[in-house]
Scaffold this active site. Structure first.
Site, mmCIF file in Angstrom:
data_model
loop_
_atom_site.group_PDB
_atom_site.id
_atom_site.type_symbol
_atom_site.label_atom_id
_atom_site.label_comp_id
_atom_site.label_asym_id
_atom_site.label_seq_id
_atom_site.Cartn_x
_atom_site.Cartn_y
_atom_site.Cartn_z
ATOM 1 N N GLU A 136 0.819 -1.208 0.000
ATOM 2 C CA GLU A 136 0.000 0.000 0.000
ATOM 3 C C GLU A 136 0.852 1.258 0.000
ATOM 4 O O GLU A 136 0.441 2.299 -0.512
ATOM 5 C CB GLU A 136 -0.925 -0.011 1.219
ATOM 6 C CG GLU A 136 -2.137 0.890 1.079
ATOM 7 C CD GLU A 136 -3.172 0.628 2.160
ATOM 8 O OE1 GLU A 136 -4.261 0.134 1.815
ATOM 9 O OE2 GLU A 136 -2.891 0.902 3.336
ATOM 10 N N HIS B 65 8.333 -26.627 1.495
ATOM 11 C CA HIS B 65 7.741 -27.743 0.769
ATOM 12 C C HIS B 65 6.624 -27.289 -0.167
ATOM 13 O O HIS B 65 5.865 -28.128 -0.659
ATOM 14 C CB HIS B 65 7.219 -28.790 1.759
ATOM 15 C CG HIS B 65 8.295 -29.357 2.635
ATOM 16 N ND1 HIS B 65 9.057 -30.438 2.286
ATOM 17 C CD2 HIS B 65 8.774 -28.939 3.844
ATOM 18 C CE1 HIS B 65 9.939 -30.694 3.240
ATOM 19 N NE2 HIS B 65 9.786 -29.795 4.201
ATOM 20 N N LYS C 189 -13.268 1.744 -2.189
ATOM 21 C CA LYS C 189 -14.195 2.075 -1.113
ATOM 22 C C LYS C 189 -15.409 2.825 -1.659
ATOM 23 O O LYS C 189 -16.555 2.564 -1.255
ATOM 24 C CB LYS C 189 -13.491 2.927 -0.060
ATOM 25 C CG LYS C 189 -12.500 2.175 0.817
ATOM 26 C CD LYS C 189 -11.881 3.117 1.845
ATOM 27 C CE LYS C 189 -10.908 2.392 2.752
ATOM 28 N NZ LYS C 189 -10.280 3.319 3.740
#
Length: 433
Positions: free
Chosen positions: A273, A294, A405
């Site tokens: 951000e 792994h 938003k």
């Protein structure tokens, strides 16, 4: 916090940064440091976050949480920087607390319901965090939590702490019900607020040492100098920037401690951000040692040369011996402990990447405690601020987040936003069964 950047030098890694190139870059670091210090001295937006070790008042935080200091469980309602810093602290130190810390930082309905089931509500505290007091996800989850308390006959007003700005719906709610409240500090973006009330209310309820957190951060603050060769935080920020400029566009954060897994999530928000602007910035990835040896190591060692791997070595930890066995092939394990196995796997993985010429950096802690954790959080914030200066961007804004938003509010009928109209314009190529 110490930083070892040796395995990212051009003499051993590709991409890598030569010592000569780092010497030249250090001149830019010196200039950036002057800008950072000036921003701190004038309490400029964003730079003010680096003043938190001396600005945050632990006594004020403890006074606010005193009514729920004996809580058996704590629900923190927030999202992004309003939750990840707090979660990093309490998850890292969970073994030292008897309080169960729950974080509602998503609105998946089944997930939220599962997290609320079984909590001893009469002994549970609520910590709701939003600077604006209008964050949709936070307010929605808070309304759900409040409804659950009311349905169980528990007075939520006796169990709630609010951390918010000077005005807004949450501030009005706190005033109306006389709730304990703390202020989100001015000039501090959410992702940089872990060392303020935003991140430390949860730590206080869980009984952690707030002074030690701030002292660790303050020690890291004292290390900020005009040279990457004298400052661990700047060494990390400068090397990450230098490698990105040379093609390492992905930064994989790999702590070798389960307790630091949430730290990798916090770092991902901080790095993405803050630095992801103007077609610049590294993409943070998250992995966990030894588990992801792994699942992801194959890619890091033999895939595209576009990655920096950042290891976090946790230092001293509690240990457990490995029982003896009569299986000859496993006999060597009986002479070791789980901690020794963890350390051996870390060193082997680090060496594996170095042998393949893949750049990696080591962040070293003495142990995972409040002091070291405060230094780690502060150090990564300072590294990020330095990197932003080197990129020449505004580290502290997030316009892309604001776009989404507005679109969300528009879709839910919260106003007329052109961003919401863009959702209907989605290009589709559907393949149906």
């Amino acid at each position: 916090m110490n930083v070892d950047i040796g395995n990212a030098l051009a003499s051993v890694a590709s991409p890598g940064a030569s010592r000569d190139s780092l010497e030249r870059l250090d001149e830019q670091v010196a200039d950036a440091h002057e800008r950072i210090v000036a921003g701190m001295e004038h309490s400029e937006h964003g730079y003010e976050a680096l003043n938190l070790p001396e600005r945050t008042d632990p006594d004020e935080i403890r006074a606010a949480v005193e009514p729920v200091a004996d809580a058996e469980a704590l629900i923190t309602v927030g999202i992004g920087g309003s939750a990840l810093g707090a979660a990093t602290i309490t998850d890292a130190l969970a073994d030292e607390s008897d309080t169960e810390a729950v974080y509602l930082d998503n609105v998946d309905p089944k997930w939220v319901s599962n997290h609320l089931e079984g909590l001893p509500l009469e002994e549970t505290a609520i910590n709701v965090v939003s600077r604006s007091g209008t964050t949709a996800e936070t307010l929605a989850n808070f309304l759900v939590v409040r409804d659950v308390f009311e349905a169980a006959g528990v007075d939520w007003t006796e169990r709630t702490i609010v951390t918010t700005g000077e005005s807004g719906p949450l501030r009005n709610l706190a005033d109306r019900h006389d709730l304990p409240s703390l202020k989100v500090p001015d000039g501090v973006p959410g992702r940089f607020s872990a060392l303020s009330a935003v991140g430390m209310v949860a730590a206080a309820v869980c009984g952690h040492d707030l002074e030690a957190l701030l002292e660790g951060a303050a020690a890291e603050r004292e290390s900020l100098t005009g040279s990457l060769f004298d400052c661990p935080a700047y060494a990390y920020g400068a090397m990450a920037y230098a490698l990105d400029q040379r093609g390492a566009a992905v930064n994989a954060m790999v702590p070798y401690a389960e307790s630091l897994e949430t730290f990798a999530e916090w770092f991902a928000q901080l790095w993405a951000e803050s630095l992801g602007k103007d077609d610049l910035g590294q993409t943070p990835a998250r992995a966990l040692g030894v588990t992801d040896q792994h699942s992801q190591l194959q890619l890091y060692r033999a895939g595209p040369r576009d990655k920096l791997v950042t290891f976090v070595s946790p230092g001293e930890t509690d240990d457990r011996s490995i029982p003896d066995t009569d299986v000859d092939e496993l006999a060597y394990l009986g002479d070791a402990t789980l901690g020794e196995l963890l350390e051996a796997e870390f060193e082997a993985t680090e060496a594996s990447l170095a042998a393949a010429g893949r750049p990696n950096v080591r962040l070293e802690l003495e142990t995972v405690d409040e002091y070291e954790l405060g230094g780690l959080l502060y150090g990564m914030e300072a590294a990020c601020v330095l990197a932003g200066e080197l990129y020449g961007i505004n580290t502290f804004e997030q316009p892309a987040v604001e776009w989404a938003k507005k679109a969300t509010r528009g879709l839910l009928g919260g106003g007329n936003f052109e961003e919401a109209d863009a959702v209907a314009e989605k290009t589709e190529l559907r393949i149906e069964r």
